[in-house]
Design a protein around this motif. Structure first.
Motif, PDB file in Angstrom:
ATOM      1  N   GLU A  91      40.339  43.046  76.759  1.00  0.00           N
ATOM      2  CA  GLU A  91      39.054  43.478  76.923  1.00  0.00           C
ATOM      3  C   GLU A  91      38.288  42.163  76.468  1.00  0.00           C
ATOM      4  O   GLU A  91      36.936  42.005  77.012  1.00  0.00           O
ATOM      5  CB  GLU A  91      38.516  44.446  75.844  1.00  0.00           C
ATOM      6  N   THR A  92      38.739  41.210  75.543  1.00  0.00           N
ATOM      7  CA  THR A  92      37.980  39.959  75.032  1.00  0.00           C
ATOM      8  C   THR A  92      37.735  38.985  76.269  1.00  0.00           C
ATOM      9  O   THR A  92      36.628  38.387  76.334  1.00  0.00           O
ATOM     10  CB  THR A  92      38.741  39.502  74.154  1.00  0.00           C
ATOM     11  N   TYR A  95      35.995  39.138  81.324  1.00  0.00           N
ATOM     12  CA  TYR A  95      34.854  38.228  82.315  1.00  0.00           C
ATOM     13  C   TYR A  95      35.071  36.804  82.145  1.00  0.00           C
ATOM     14  O   TYR A  95      34.465  35.850  82.196  1.00  0.00           O
ATOM     15  CB  TYR A  95      33.574  38.442  81.843  1.00  0.00           C
ATOM     16  N   GLU A  96      36.629  36.322  81.754  1.00  0.00           N
ATOM     17  CA  GLU A  96      36.976  34.792  81.577  1.00  0.00           C
ATOM     18  C   GLU A  96      37.767  34.389  82.513  1.00  0.00           C
ATOM     19  O   GLU A  96      38.542  35.363  83.048  1.00  0.00           O
ATOM     20  CB  GLU A  96      37.396  34.866  80.030  1.00  0.00           C
ATOM     21  N   GLU A  97      37.834  33.189  82.793  1.00  0.00           N
ATOM     22  CA  GLU A  97      38.872  32.805  83.883  1.00  0.00           C
ATOM     23  C   GLU A  97      40.327  32.802  83.391  1.00  0.00           C
ATOM     24  O   GLU A  97      41.421  32.768  84.202  1.00  0.00           O
ATOM     25  CB  GLU A  97      38.207  31.258  84.222  1.00  0.00           C
ATOM     26  N   ARG A  98      40.328  32.574  81.883  1.00  0.00           N
ATOM     27  CA  ARG A  98      41.769  32.557  81.383  1.00  0.00           C
ATOM     28  C   ARG A  98      42.235  34.093  81.002  1.00  0.00           C
ATOM     29  O   ARG A  98      41.365  34.802  80.566  1.00  0.00           O
ATOM     30  CB  ARG A  98      41.780  31.555  80.340  1.00  0.00           C
ATOM     31  N   PRO A  99      43.362  34.122  80.895  1.00  0.00           N
ATOM     32  CA  PRO A  99      44.016  35.499  80.559  1.00  0.00           C
ATOM     33  C   PRO A  99      44.060  35.470  78.771  1.00  0.00           C
ATOM     34  O   PRO A  99      43.937  34.521  78.309  1.00  0.00           O
ATOM     35  CB  PRO A  99      45.636  35.538  80.942  1.00  0.00           C
ATOM     36  N   PRO A 100      44.224  36.407  78.320  1.00  0.00           N
ATOM     37  CA  PRO A 100      44.724  36.656  76.755  1.00  0.00           C
ATOM     38  C   PRO A 100      45.487  35.707  76.584  1.00  0.00           C
ATOM     39  O   PRO A 100      46.299  35.467  77.191  1.00  0.00           O
ATOM     40  CB  PRO A 100      44.743  38.309  76.432  1.00  0.00           C
ATOM     41  N   MET A 101      45.857  35.577  75.122  1.00  0.00           N
ATOM     42  CA  MET A 101      46.646  34.634  74.493  1.00  0.00           C
ATOM     43  C   MET A 101      47.977  35.382  73.986  1.00  0.00           C
ATOM     44  O   MET A 101      47.660  36.603  73.615  1.00  0.00           O
ATOM     45  CB  MET A 101      46.165  33.643  73.343  1.00  0.00           C
ATOM     46  N   ASP A 102      49.069  34.882  73.954  1.00  0.00           N
ATOM     47  CA  ASP A 102      50.272  35.427  73.460  1.00  0.00           C
ATOM     48  C   ASP A 102      50.183  35.001  71.946  1.00  0.00           C
ATOM     49  O   ASP A 102      49.461  33.993  71.552  1.00  0.00           O
ATOM     50  CB  ASP A 102      51.478  35.286  74.077  1.00  0.00           C
ATOM     51  N   SER A 154      26.773  24.098  72.661  1.00  0.00           N
ATOM     52  CA  SER A 154      27.105  25.212  73.507  1.00  0.00           C
ATOM     53  C   SER A 154      27.827  26.061  72.583  1.00  0.00           C
ATOM     54  O   SER A 154      28.656  25.664  71.514  1.00  0.00           O
ATOM     55  CB  SER A 154      28.188  24.873  74.609  1.00  0.00           C
ATOM     56  N   LEU A 155      27.489  27.336  72.559  1.00  0.00           N
ATOM     57  CA  LEU A 155      27.890  28.403  71.493  1.00  0.00           C
ATOM     58  C   LEU A 155      28.659  29.593  72.446  1.00  0.00           C
ATOM     59  O   LEU A 155      28.621  30.192  73.426  1.00  0.00           O
ATOM     60  CB  LEU A 155      26.643  29.372  70.962  1.00  0.00           C
ATOM     61  N   GLY A 156      29.473  30.324  71.404  1.00  0.00           N
ATOM     62  CA  GLY A 156      30.311  31.290  71.857  1.00  0.00           C
ATOM     63  C   GLY A 156      30.674  32.376  70.896  1.00  0.00           C
ATOM     64  O   GLY A 156      30.774  31.998  69.756  1.00  0.00           O
ATOM     65  N   ILE A 157      31.032  33.417  71.437  1.00  0.00           N
ATOM     66  CA  ILE A 157      31.213  34.507  70.329  1.00  0.00           C
ATOM     67  C   ILE A 157      32.346  35.573  71.050  1.00  0.00           C
ATOM     68  O   ILE A 157      32.123  35.780  72.344  1.00  0.00           O
ATOM     69  CB  ILE A 157      30.046  35.183  69.656  1.00  0.00           C
ATOM     70  N   GLN A 158      33.411  35.987  70.241  1.00  0.00           N
ATOM     71  CA  GLN A 158      34.078  37.128  70.636  1.00  0.00           C
ATOM     72  C   GLN A 158      34.360  38.029  69.423  1.00  0.00           C
ATOM     73  O   GLN A 158      34.581  37.620  68.407  1.00  0.00           O
ATOM     74  CB  GLN A 158      35.459  36.613  70.855  1.00  0.00           C
ATOM     75  N   ILE A 159      33.882  39.446  69.621  1.00  0.00           N
ATOM     76  CA  ILE A 159      34.143  40.285  68.627  1.00  0.00           C
ATOM     77  C   ILE A 159      35.335  41.402  69.011  1.00  0.00           C
ATOM     78  O   ILE A 159      35.372  41.713  70.193  1.00  0.00           O
ATOM     79  CB  ILE A 159      32.862  41.301  68.528  1.00  0.00           C
ATOM     80  N   ASN A 160      36.063  41.634  68.022  1.00  0.00           N
ATOM     81  CA  ASN A 160      37.345  42.756  68.022  1.00  0.00           C
ATOM     82  C   ASN A 160      36.630  43.818  68.686  1.00  0.00           C
ATOM     83  O   ASN A 160      35.599  44.448  68.240  1.00  0.00           O
ATOM     84  CB  ASN A 160      37.694  42.962  66.538  1.00  0.00           C
ATOM     85  N   ASN A 161      37.429  44.553  69.542  1.00  0.00           N
ATOM     86  CA  ASN A 161      37.181  45.615  70.457  1.00  0.00           C
ATOM     87  C   ASN A 161      36.587  46.709  69.512  1.00  0.00           C
ATOM     88  O   ASN A 161      35.628  47.569  69.745  1.00  0.00           O
ATOM     89  CB  ASN A 161      37.959  45.951  71.541  1.00  0.00           C
ATOM     90  N   GLU A 162      37.451  46.974  68.536  1.00  0.00           N
ATOM     91  CA  GLU A 162      37.289  48.067  67.558  1.00  0.00           C
ATOM     92  C   GLU A 162      36.104  48.162  66.860  1.00  0.00           C
ATOM     93  O   GLU A 162      35.554  49.023  65.964  1.00  0.00           O
ATOM     94  CB  GLU A 162      38.377  48.166  66.511  1.00  0.00           C
ATOM     95  N   PHE A 163      35.481  46.968  66.808  1.00  0.00           N
ATOM     96  CA  PHE A 163      34.191  46.553  66.064  1.00  0.00           C
ATOM     97  C   PHE A 163      32.780  46.255  66.806  1.00  0.00           C
ATOM     98  O   PHE A 163      31.801  45.759  66.088  1.00  0.00           O
ATOM     99  CB  PHE A 163      34.111  45.493  65.001  1.00  0.00           C
TER     100      PHE A 163
END
Ligand SMILES: CC(C)(COP(=O)(O)OP(=O)(O)OC[C@H]1O[C@@H](n2cnc3c(N)ncnc32)[C@H](O)[C@@H]1OP(=O)(O)O)[C@@H](O)C(=O)NCCC(=O)NCCS
Length: 242
Positions: A91-92, A95-102, A154-163
């Motif tokens: 979910e994070t 809309y990104e070009e890269r996949p989630p991280m392992d 340039s700024l960015g942010i990612q919030i935990n889906n649960e919050f």
């Protein structure tokens, strides 16, 4: 006058600001061009804000950033499991070009960004967003210089889906805007998102960032070209009292 003489003359004519490093106390000298910007202390290597004049005291980077419910602080290796929850979530990165991280990628990422220094060549600072009452790390936010004068980021942010959807993204990003445009004196900040990312569009718009560009079909996501929106705010646009 030859080029070498001209160069020496230019250097001689530069005005320098002398101040004490707030971390190690040594006397530091920087060219006037650097006034108001984050630079490394040549003695201890810490980020310091060069004062506007030698009469004013210098300050260390004003961290952590504090908001009513949150603390935005430097990341530590101990944040691994909280960061993994965020960066391994599909979910994070919807809309990104890269996949989630392992796990391995998150570990390497954390080792790298925990050492972030604005005054390094990367010119980047990554912070963990921590809930004051539980000390749970519920997001990450970053800034990265985008111009050679180090006056824009340039700024960015990612919030935990649960919050999500509790106003925490808004509160944290507001803290980032104040930090950049007020505390460390940047001239302009930008943020970008996929035009379908309603949460990000709402977040940037609500913080009164200007939607100043739409780039068509500039990101290749899940086998199709997607559009992106660019938002910006200059120092004079930061709402009073921020
Ligand atoms: C964008 C993001 C940071 C928002 O965080 P959040 O904590 O959920 O946001 P908030 O709760 O502060 O909400 C901010 C505003 O956006 C709205 N919003 C949040 N999620 C939304 C959604 N999925 N759809 C529509 N609006 C949404 C909220 O309602 C609020 O507006 P309001 O006050 O008028 O109601 C979060 O969704 C996220 O981490 N997304 C993935 C990474 C990303 O896209 N980052 C942004 C680009 S760098």
């Amino acid at each position: 006058m030859n080029n070498r003489d001209q160069l020496e003359r230019n250097v001689d004519e530069q005005t320098y600001i002398t101040f004490s490093c707030p971390k190690c106390g040594n006397s530091v000298e920087y060219m006037e061009d650097c006034a108001g910007s984050a630079q490394p202390c040549p003695f201890c290597g810490e980020d310091v804000i060069v004062p506007r004049s030698g009469d004013q005291g210098s300050s260390a980077l004003p961290l952590p950033i504090e908001t009513p419910r949150l603390i935005l602080r430097r990341l530590q290796l101990e944040d691994f499991s909280d960061v993994l929850e965020i960066l391994s979530d599909l979910e994070t990165f919807r809309y990104e070009e890269r996949p989630p991280m392992d796990e391995t990628e998150v570990k390497l990422w954390l080792e790298r960004v925990a050492k972030d220094k604005l005054s390094d060549t990367s010119g980047q600072l990554t912070l963990g967003i921590v809930l004051r009452d539980s000390q749970k790390l519920i997001g990450v936010a970053w800034m990265r210089y985008v111009d050679s004068h180090r006056q824009q980021a340039s700024l960015g942010i990612q919030i935990n889906n649960e919050f999500k959807r509790q106003g925490l993204g808004l509160e944290a990003f507001h803290g980032m805007l104040s930090f950049c445009l007020r505390d460390i004196g940047l001239h302009r900040v930008v943020a970008t998102c996929d035009s379908r990312n309603e949460a990000a569009v709402r977040l940037f718009t609500k913080l009164r960032m200007r939607n100043e560009a739409e780039c068509l079909r500039d990101r290749f996501i899940d086998g199709e070209w997607a559009d992106s929106l660019w938002f910006a705010m200059t120092e004079d646009e930061l709402p009073q009292g921020s």
